[in-house]
Enzyme design. Structure first.
Site, PDB file in Angstrom:
ATOM      1  N   MET A 182       0.838  -1.196   0.000  1.00  0.00           N
ATOM      2  CA  MET A 182       0.000   0.000   0.000  1.00  0.00           C
ATOM      3  C   MET A 182       0.879   1.254   0.000  1.00  0.00           C
ATOM      4  SD  MET A 182      -3.425  -0.931   2.045  1.00  0.00           S
ATOM      5  CE  MET A 182      -2.850  -0.687   3.695  1.00  0.00           C
ATOM      6  N   GLY A 183       2.149   1.074  -0.316  1.00  0.00           N
ATOM      7  CA  GLY A 183       3.035   2.228  -0.426  1.00  0.00           C
ATOM      8  C   GLY A 183       3.521   2.726   0.928  1.00  0.00           C
ATOM      9  N   TYR A 184       4.063   3.951   0.908  1.00  0.00           N
ATOM     10  CA  TYR A 184       4.755   4.540   2.067  1.00  0.00           C
ATOM     11  C   TYR A 184       5.822   3.538   2.531  1.00  0.00           C
ATOM     12  CZ  TYR A 184       5.260   8.243   5.417  1.00  0.00           C
ATOM     13  OH  TYR A 184       5.755   9.320   6.119  1.00  0.00           O
ATOM     14  N   LEU A 185       6.678   3.224   1.579  1.00  0.00           N
ATOM     15  CA  LEU A 185       7.627   2.119   1.736  1.00  0.00           C
ATOM     16  C   LEU A 185       8.631   2.353   2.861  1.00  0.00           C
ATOM     17  CD1 LEU A 185       8.466   1.287  -2.006  1.00  0.00           C
ATOM     18  CD2 LEU A 185       6.575   0.430  -0.593  1.00  0.00           C
ATOM     19  N   HIS A 216       9.466  -3.341   3.395  1.00  0.00           N
ATOM     20  CA  HIS A 216       9.081  -3.493   1.991  1.00  0.00           C
ATOM     21  C   HIS A 216      10.344  -3.760   1.154  1.00  0.00           C
ATOM     22  CE1 HIS A 216       5.658  -0.745   3.362  1.00  0.00           C
ATOM     23  NE2 HIS A 216       5.023  -1.810   2.923  1.00  0.00           N
ATOM     24  N   GLN A 229     -10.412  -3.079   1.734  1.00  0.00           N
ATOM     25  CA  GLN A 229      -9.950  -3.770   2.939  1.00  0.00           C
ATOM     26  C   GLN A 229     -10.025  -2.898   4.189  1.00  0.00           C
ATOM     27  OE1 GLN A 229      -5.934  -4.368   1.146  1.00  0.00           O
ATOM     28  NE2 GLN A 229      -5.166  -3.961   3.204  1.00  0.00           N
ATOM     29  N   LYS A 232       4.821 -10.428   9.102  1.00  0.00           N
ATOM     30  CA  LYS A 232       4.199  -9.565  10.118  1.00  0.00           C
ATOM     31  C   LYS A 232       2.677  -9.703  10.041  1.00  0.00           C
ATOM     32  CE  LYS A 232       3.706  -4.901  10.264  1.00  0.00           C
ATOM     33  NZ  LYS A 232       2.408  -4.580  10.908  1.00  0.00           N
ATOM     34  N   ASP A 233       2.168  -9.781   8.806  1.00  0.00           N
ATOM     35  CA  ASP A 233       0.737  -9.984   8.603  1.00  0.00           C
ATOM     36  C   ASP A 233       0.525 -11.480   8.396  1.00  0.00           C
ATOM     37  OD1 ASP A 233      -0.329  -6.985   8.082  1.00  0.00           O
ATOM     38  OD2 ASP A 233       1.675  -7.234   7.281  1.00  0.00           O
ATOM     39  N   SER A 291       3.907   1.115   8.097  1.00  0.00           N
ATOM     40  CA  SER A 291       3.610   2.467   7.608  1.00  0.00           C
ATOM     41  C   SER A 291       2.814   3.225   8.664  1.00  0.00           C
ATOM     42  CB  SER A 291       2.811   2.399   6.308  1.00  0.00           C
ATOM     43  OG  SER A 291       3.482   1.572   5.384  1.00  0.00           O
TER      44      SER A 291
HETATM   45  P1  AMP Z   1       1.542  -2.911   3.481  1.00  0.00           P
HETATM   46  O1  AMP Z   1       2.129  -1.903   2.573  1.00  0.00           O
HETATM   47  O2  AMP Z   1       1.590  -2.533   4.937  1.00  0.00           O
HETATM   48  O3  AMP Z   1       0.209  -3.432   3.031  1.00  0.00           O
HETATM   49  O4  AMP Z   1       2.512  -4.164   3.415  1.00  0.00           O
HETATM   50  C1  AMP Z   1       2.927  -4.724   2.196  1.00  0.00           C
HETATM   51  C2  AMP Z   1       3.686  -5.989   2.484  1.00  0.00           C
HETATM   52  O5  AMP Z   1       4.783  -5.703   3.353  1.00  0.00           O
HETATM   53  C3  AMP Z   1       2.840  -7.053   3.185  1.00  0.00           C
HETATM   54  O6  AMP Z   1       3.170  -8.326   2.650  1.00  0.00           O
HETATM   55  C4  AMP Z   1       3.289  -6.948   4.624  1.00  0.00           C
HETATM   56  O7  AMP Z   1       3.158  -8.150   5.353  1.00  0.00           O
HETATM   57  C5  AMP Z   1       4.756  -6.587   4.453  1.00  0.00           C
HETATM   58  N1  AMP Z   1       5.281  -5.927   5.659  1.00  0.00           N
HETATM   59  C6  AMP Z   1       4.885  -4.755   6.204  1.00  0.00           C
HETATM   60  N2  AMP Z   1       5.596  -4.501   7.324  1.00  0.00           N
HETATM   61  C7  AMP Z   1       6.426  -5.553   7.507  1.00  0.00           C
HETATM   62  C8  AMP Z   1       7.433  -5.882   8.482  1.00  0.00           C
HETATM   63  N3  AMP Z   1       7.715  -5.087   9.503  1.00  0.00           N
HETATM   64  N4  AMP Z   1       8.124  -7.033   8.311  1.00  0.00           N
HETATM   65  C9  AMP Z   1       7.855  -7.859   7.252  1.00  0.00           C
HETATM   66  N5  AMP Z   1       6.946  -7.609   6.310  1.00  0.00           N
HETATM   67  C10 AMP Z   1       6.239  -6.464   6.426  1.00  0.00           C
END
Ligand code: AMP
Length: 295
Positions: free
Chosen positions: A45-48, A52, A76, A164-165, A201
């Site tokens: 969802m960005g804000y890398l 990421h 979601q 993490k998720d 993020s």
């Molecule tokens: P998001 O942008 O938060 O939807 O995350 C995108 C991907 O990055 C998803 O597969 C998350 O599980 C992964 N992610 C986010 N934060 C972490 C973290 N701290 N450690 C490992 N994977 C992460």
């Protein structure tokens, strides 16, 4: 429309292809496939941040070309959640993506992903019931739907998701297996800040004081892991231990602390690895999740 590099002239990620529409993304994937290139995909969802980046590097190791999607998926988010204020910084995302070897950024528009009259959704009916699924009804329906749509557009060979998720990773794995998708799902370990806080993020929302209190989430998980390594087998004792730690902090409100079988996500009566200790808590107004996988 595809263009080389970002729309923002100040960014340095000049060799990343930036695609905003579905037909162009599909064409690009098909042409990579025609060259026998293996496509690795990282949906975000960005804000890398650095987590990421670690997913991108994992995809890079396993594929010839890496596609990163940036899409804040409205389906979601529940009513009253943070869809409107979710942090965004496309310019910085492009820079991080370029520095870590992304070949293509796919940044679709909400109107194209969900045009008026959109009415088809994917529901995983077992693994998505408990944990975050209980507190965020419809969340995993939105996740599974958008991920399947992105898979259909990008047509990756492998896709990388963060541990993490953990529940999300399991739901996606189940969807891929139930719907016969020919995509390898790779789980990537949790990335933390030096002080232990799992990167997210949403950490951006925390005040300095809240961030300090949020550290109790990761430190209580470390303590739980140590107790299990020392022989503790009672899920109730471990849950109490974590809850006690968290409740010492005035801005923390526990949503759940659960110990589940790592494969079925069902509650365990006795801790016999592989299990996952999963925590969700609000720190002030910010909802954070974290976990410890005990193999
Ligand atoms: P998001 O942008 O938060 O939807 O995350 C995108 C991907 O990055 C998803 O597969 C998350 O599980 C992964 N992610 C986010 N934060 C972490 C973290 N701290 N450690 C490992 N994977 C992460």
């Amino acid at each position: 429309m595809s263009r080389r590099g970002p729309s923002h002239p100040t960014s340095t990620a000049t060799d990343v292809d930036f695609i905003e529409d579905t037909p162009t993304m599909r064409l690009k994937s098909r042409s990579l496939k025609a060259e026998c290139k293996k496509i690795g995909f990282v949906p975000t969802m960005g804000y890398l941040h650095e987590a990421h980046a670690s997913l991108i590097r994992e995809a890079k190791k396993r594929a010839d070309a890496v596609v990163l999607s940036i899409f804040v998926n409205p389906t979601q988010f529940g009513p009253g959640e943070d869809l409107d204020r979710y942090p965004r910084d496309l310019e910085r995302d492009m820079k991080i993506a370029g520095e870590n070897g992304v070949d293509i950024i796919f940044h679709p528009k909400s109107e194209e992903m969900y045009p008026e009259g959109y009415s088809t959704y994917v529901t995983e009916e077992t693994l998505s019931r408990g944990l975050c699924g209980r507190s965020r009804p419809g969340h995993f329906r939105g996740v599974a739907t958008v991920v399947l749509k992105l898979f259909n557009i990008v047509e990756p060979d492998i896709a990388v998701f963060g541990e993490k998720d953990y529940q999300q990773l399991m739901v996606i794995n189940k969807m891929v297996s139930d719907l016969n998708l020919d995509i390898e799902i790779v789980g990537s370990p949790i990335v933390r800040d030096k002080d232990g806080l799992a990167l997210s993020s949403r950490n951006e929302y925390l005040t300095e004081e809240e961030r300090r209190q949020a550290l109790a989430i990761s430190s209580s998980l470390v303590e739980a892991r140590e107790a299990i390594a020392a022989g503790e087998r009672s899920p109730r004792k471990i849950r109490e231990m974590i809850s006690k730690d968290l409740l010492l902090h005035k801005d923390i409100r526990i949503e759940y602390v659960e110990i589940i079988d790592a494969r079925t996500l069902a509650h365990v009566k006795e801790i016999t690895p592989p299990v996952v200790i999963a925590v969700a808590a609000f720190v002030g107004k910010t909802r954070l999740i974290d976990n410890a996988i005990i193999k």
